[in-house]
Design an enzyme around this catalytic site. Structure first.
Site, mmCIF file in Angstrom:
data_model
loop_
_atom_site.group_PDB
_atom_site.id
_atom_site.type_symbol
_atom_site.label_atom_id
_atom_site.label_comp_id
_atom_site.label_asym_id
_atom_site.label_seq_id
_atom_site.Cartn_x
_atom_site.Cartn_y
_atom_site.Cartn_z
ATOM 1 N N GLY A 13 0.876 -1.440 0.134
ATOM 2 C CA GLY A 13 0.214 0.192 -0.136
ATOM 3 C C GLY A 13 0.770 1.645 0.182
ATOM 4 O O GLY A 13 1.697 1.038 1.261
ATOM 5 N N GLY A 124 5.539 -7.155 4.188
ATOM 6 C CA GLY A 124 5.646 -7.992 3.184
ATOM 7 C C GLY A 124 6.803 -7.415 1.586
ATOM 8 O O GLY A 124 7.635 -8.863 1.341
ATOM 9 N N ASP A 147 0.474 2.123 8.312
ATOM 10 C CA ASP A 147 0.635 1.588 9.815
ATOM 11 C C ASP A 147 1.044 1.632 11.409
ATOM 12 O O ASP A 147 0.991 1.699 12.479
ATOM 13 C CB ASP A 147 0.277 0.162 9.505
ATOM 14 C CG ASP A 147 -0.806 -0.239 8.713
ATOM 15 O OD1 ASP A 147 -1.406 0.500 8.460
ATOM 16 O OD2 ASP A 147 -0.746 -0.869 7.992
ATOM 17 N N MET A 189 -7.034 3.193 9.037
ATOM 18 C CA MET A 189 -6.781 1.808 8.625
ATOM 19 C C MET A 189 -5.754 1.474 10.378
ATOM 20 O O MET A 189 -5.259 2.265 11.001
ATOM 21 C CB MET A 189 -5.664 2.574 7.921
ATOM 22 C CG MET A 189 -6.589 1.878 6.525
ATOM 23 S SD MET A 189 -6.009 2.313 4.817
ATOM 24 C CE MET A 189 -6.719 1.769 3.755
ATOM 25 N N GLY A 190 -4.748 0.630 9.569
ATOM 26 C CA GLY A 190 -3.758 -0.090 10.968
ATOM 27 C C GLY A 190 -3.021 -1.539 11.026
ATOM 28 O O GLY A 190 -2.516 -2.073 11.801
ATOM 29 N N ARG A 191 -4.452 -2.207 10.351
ATOM 30 C CA ARG A 191 -3.961 -3.984 9.795
ATOM 31 C C ARG A 191 -4.131 -4.120 11.286
ATOM 32 O O ARG A 191 -4.805 -3.687 11.909
ATOM 33 C CB ARG A 191 -2.537 -3.979 9.437
ATOM 34 C CG ARG A 191 -2.572 -3.971 8.425
ATOM 35 C CD ARG A 191 -2.325 -4.562 6.853
ATOM 36 N NE ARG A 191 -2.978 -6.006 6.876
ATOM 37 C CZ ARG A 191 -3.569 -6.893 6.012
ATOM 38 N NH1 ARG A 191 -4.219 -5.672 5.147
ATOM 39 N NH2 ARG A 191 -3.885 -7.289 6.124
ATOM 40 N N ARG A 284 -23.749 7.150 14.327
ATOM 41 C CA ARG A 284 -23.200 6.604 12.323
ATOM 42 C C ARG A 284 -21.724 6.768 12.796
ATOM 43 O O ARG A 284 -20.759 6.368 13.643
ATOM 44 C CB ARG A 284 -23.659 8.714 12.422
ATOM 45 C CG ARG A 284 -24.741 9.201 12.143
ATOM 46 C CD ARG A 284 -25.970 8.086 11.057
ATOM 47 N NE ARG A 284 -27.378 8.157 10.049
ATOM 48 C CZ ARG A 284 -27.534 9.401 10.468
ATOM 49 N NH1 ARG A 284 -26.162 10.385 9.444
ATOM 50 N NH2 ARG A 284 -28.296 9.649 10.624
#
Ligand code: F6P
Length: 366
Positions: A13, A124, A147, A189-191, A284
């Site tokens: 990413g 990765g 992340d 995000m942040g896995r 929300r």
């Protein structure tokens, strides 16, 4: 062996700061009289040249890197599909399997007279870089991820930009949450690590922060909202990491495809739905998602990225191999890729940011 030609690859990413790394590395290399080649989209430009009108490998000159320091994305492209260690490949009978193509990458790099590779990526991509190093390629890694979950470096570039933007979003949500007396759930995000959620939640003065490292009990969060109601605070802000999970449960997965990491998502929506049921308050959800990966890198990220890019070239010049450049304030140092990959830097439960949050009365839902 002296270096004449190096290749740069950006994988996984994207993160704000990738172009700054490229610019610094290319400048430092050109200054040493080395030629620089950019591989398009991870290693795809090398493995699948037929997909690209320019052949998948592009010369990186002082012209091509002009004016890119402040730009998000990456001028050579990236991919988080088709990991070359697990490349989806079709058998004759039509079924698919994951094939390791790292031998092919080493051969193709040698065929292109590439003496060394600078691989810019997250766990990765750096694991692939380590495999290439073990197969005889001269490699230096540069750690990247919004992340901040890479071990052996205090920070990765992209993280500060992501947290700054997310905090700005939380600031904006406060007024609308209060005006409508709603609960606003913000998913970031942040896995599998809660760094972005934690730093955003504390900086943005959230009422609840949910991170993967601290499984939550929805009743505890509902209780927090009820307590706020009782005190006349008719709105609440909850920052949820995409990898957050309930006690005894697992993180929410959207999909898992061959050759790529599972896609997380839905954690915020689950929390919002359950809270609305429990508290009766209108709730929300806002998913910040890929917005955190875009835009101009902050000054902090730019500087780290430029320092990492130049350090990667210095490392090669000094004869380093199989290492990753890492921030160890106040300096940048080298760490063996073997020690930095295949592990995750999660938020330590006793870190002072967590203690600060608790002192500020922020709930982790535990
Ligand atoms: O690792 C960076 C990251 O942005 C994660 O926070 C997120 O889970 C993932 O990438 C999303 O990737 P994709 O581009 O496949 O949606």
């Amino acid at each position: 062996m002296s270096i004449k030609r190096i290749a740069l690859s950006t994988g996984g990413g994207d993160a704000p700061g990738l172009n700054a790394v490229i610019r610094a590395a290319v400048h430092a290399a050109l200054n040493r009289g080395w030629e620089c080649i950019g591989i398009r989209e991870g290693f795809n430009g090398l493995l699948f040249p037929e997909r690209y009108s320019d052949g998948g490998l592009i010369p990186l000159t002082s012209n091509s890197i002009r004016g890119i320091t402040h730009l998000g994305g990456t001028i050579i492209g990236t991919t988080n599909k088709g990991n070359p260690m697990k490349m989806p490949t079709q058998r004759e009978d039509g079924t698919w399997y994951e094939k390791d193509r790292t031998d092919d990458i080493v051969q193709l790099l040698k065929k292109q007279n590439i003496d060394a590779l600078i691989s810019i990526g997250g766990d990765g991509s750096l694991t692939i870089a380590n495999a290439l190093f073990k197969k005889g390629m001269r490699v230096v890694g540069v750690p990247k991820t919004i992340d901040n979950d890479l071990d052996k470096t205090v920070i990765t570039f992209g993280f500060d930009t992501a947290v700054s933007f997310a905090t700005d979003c939380v600031d904006r949500l406060h007024s609308t949450a209060e005006a409508h007396q709603r609960v606003m759930v913000v998913e970031v995000m942040g896995r599998y690590a809660g760094w972005i959620a934690l730093n955003t939640g504390v900086s943005g003065t959230a009422d609840v922060i949910l991170i993967p490292e601290i499984p939550y009990d929805i009743e505890r969060i509902a209780e927090k909202i009820r307590q706020r109601e009782a005190k006349g605070r008719h709105f609440s802000i909850i920052v949820v990491a995409e990898g957050a999970k309930p006690k005894g449960g697992t993180h929410s997965v959207v999909s898992k495809e061959l050759g790529r990491a599972e896609r997380l998502g839905g954690a915020g929506e689950t929390v919002a739905r359950e809270l609305q049921e429990k508290t009766g308050k209108e709730t929300r959800t806002v998913v910040l998602g890929h917005l955190l990966r875009g835009g101009t890198p902050t000054t902090f990220d730019r500087l780290i990225a430029l320092r990492f890019g130049a350090a990667a070239v210095r490392a090669l010049d000094e004869g380093q191999n199989g290492i990753m450049v890492a921030l160890d304030p106040p300096t940048v140092r080298y760490v063996p890729l073997e020690q930095a990959t295949n592990r995750m830097k999660t938020v330590p439960l006793d870190c002072d940011t967590i203690l600060t949050a608790r002192d500020l009365g922020i709930s982790f839902g535990d």
